[in-house]
Enzyme design. Sequence first.
Site, short mmCIF file in Angstrom:
data_model
loop_
_atom_site.label_atom_id
_atom_site.label_comp_id
_atom_site.label_asym_id
_atom_site.label_seq_id
_atom_site.Cartn_x
_atom_site.Cartn_y
_atom_site.Cartn_z
N PRO A 23 51.39 40.38 31.74
CG PRO A 23 49.61 41.82 32.47
CD PRO A 23 50.20 41.25 31.16
CB CYS A 25 49.70 34.70 38.20
SG CYS A 25 48.19 35.92 38.18
CB ALA A 57 46.39 39.73 37.96
CD GLN A 99 46.04 41.81 34.00
OE1 GLN A 99 46.40 40.73 34.69
NE2 GLN A 99 45.92 41.47 32.66
CE1 TYR A 182 41.13 33.83 36.80
CE2 TYR A 182 42.56 35.14 35.11
CZ TYR A 182 42.43 34.33 36.03
OH TYR A 182 43.46 33.30 36.14
#
Length: 355
Positions: A23, A25, A57, A99, A182
């Site tokens: 993943p 971003c 994500a 994700q 996170y």
Amino acid sequence: MSFLFSPLTLRGLTLKNRIVVSPMCQYSSLDGFVNDWHLVHLGSRAVGGAGLVITEAAAISPEGRITPHDMGLWTDDHIAGLKRIVDFMAGQGSVAGIQLAHAGRKASHTRPWEGSKGIFPDEPEGWQTVAPSPTPFVDEGPVPTALDAAGIAKIRADFKAAADRALQAGFKVVEVHAAHGYLLHEFLSPLSNQRTDAYGGSLENRARLVREIVQDVRAIWPDDLPLFVRISATDWTEGGWTPDDSVQLANWLKEDGADLIDCSSGGNVPRATIPLHPGYQVPFAARIKAETGLATGAVGLITSPEQAEAVLADGQADLILLAREFLRDPYFPLHAARQLGDEVTWPVQYERARR
């Protein structure tokens, strides 16, 4: 055949090789919607031969975004755009994964090329962030609100609803994001979780929310499809989350229905000292695999076919997740197969460049 290009079966799903697009971003969405950038970005990696392509994500709620430009899956309106991408990737022989994430106290920031600065709630495009405890990621940053019982219940419901939408969009793999500082990682680590209720204090309590969410997602995710969890195996900081904690968590997640632990590290402390070198996170995947029997994914400064092959040949992990190397080379699998002497199928449109 090399280990890198051998198939892997998890539950009822078989991946054609062990190469995964990690993943990454893109910070290129408006109101959470994917667009042509995402189709080309993800689709080109499928054309390039990856066995599994995991989206960036996907925020489970607007307030769960890292930036105002994150991809999302908090409304049914997001499904159609994602399905278009999933269908394209399937047509190239790649499995589509997604994700699911909530950024917690690291939400409401500007994009990296805009400085990755915290946006305060009273500023344009900003919103009130939430976390296990009211402590900011950096001292001068926005202070999050500590989640109460109703807030935690909403987080659980949002993850479950997003997983259901992912299924409707056609994804075959779902990954719960519990890494990189996170929200779920914030609950796990004693550096960011100072709660004294059932979600704080002991390791068992700090792991409660992650486990509940995995159980919630597993309850609606089909039995024949795998569920991954990405963790930060260490905080790289005294008094923080440790590799020992990660082994215990992985054992619990195995009971909860997780099929693979995606082993990253760090992200919860802004000034952690991380010993960066090629494959620096591979030992975490190796240890969790050896001590729990769970499949693991190795990630982090893996840049060559030979390096990836060695990790698999040594039994240190089951999948190799590549991020920056895929940004440099969307066709890494096609090039890797040639270097390792494997015969793989090229897109018919590209066959004339194969020899």
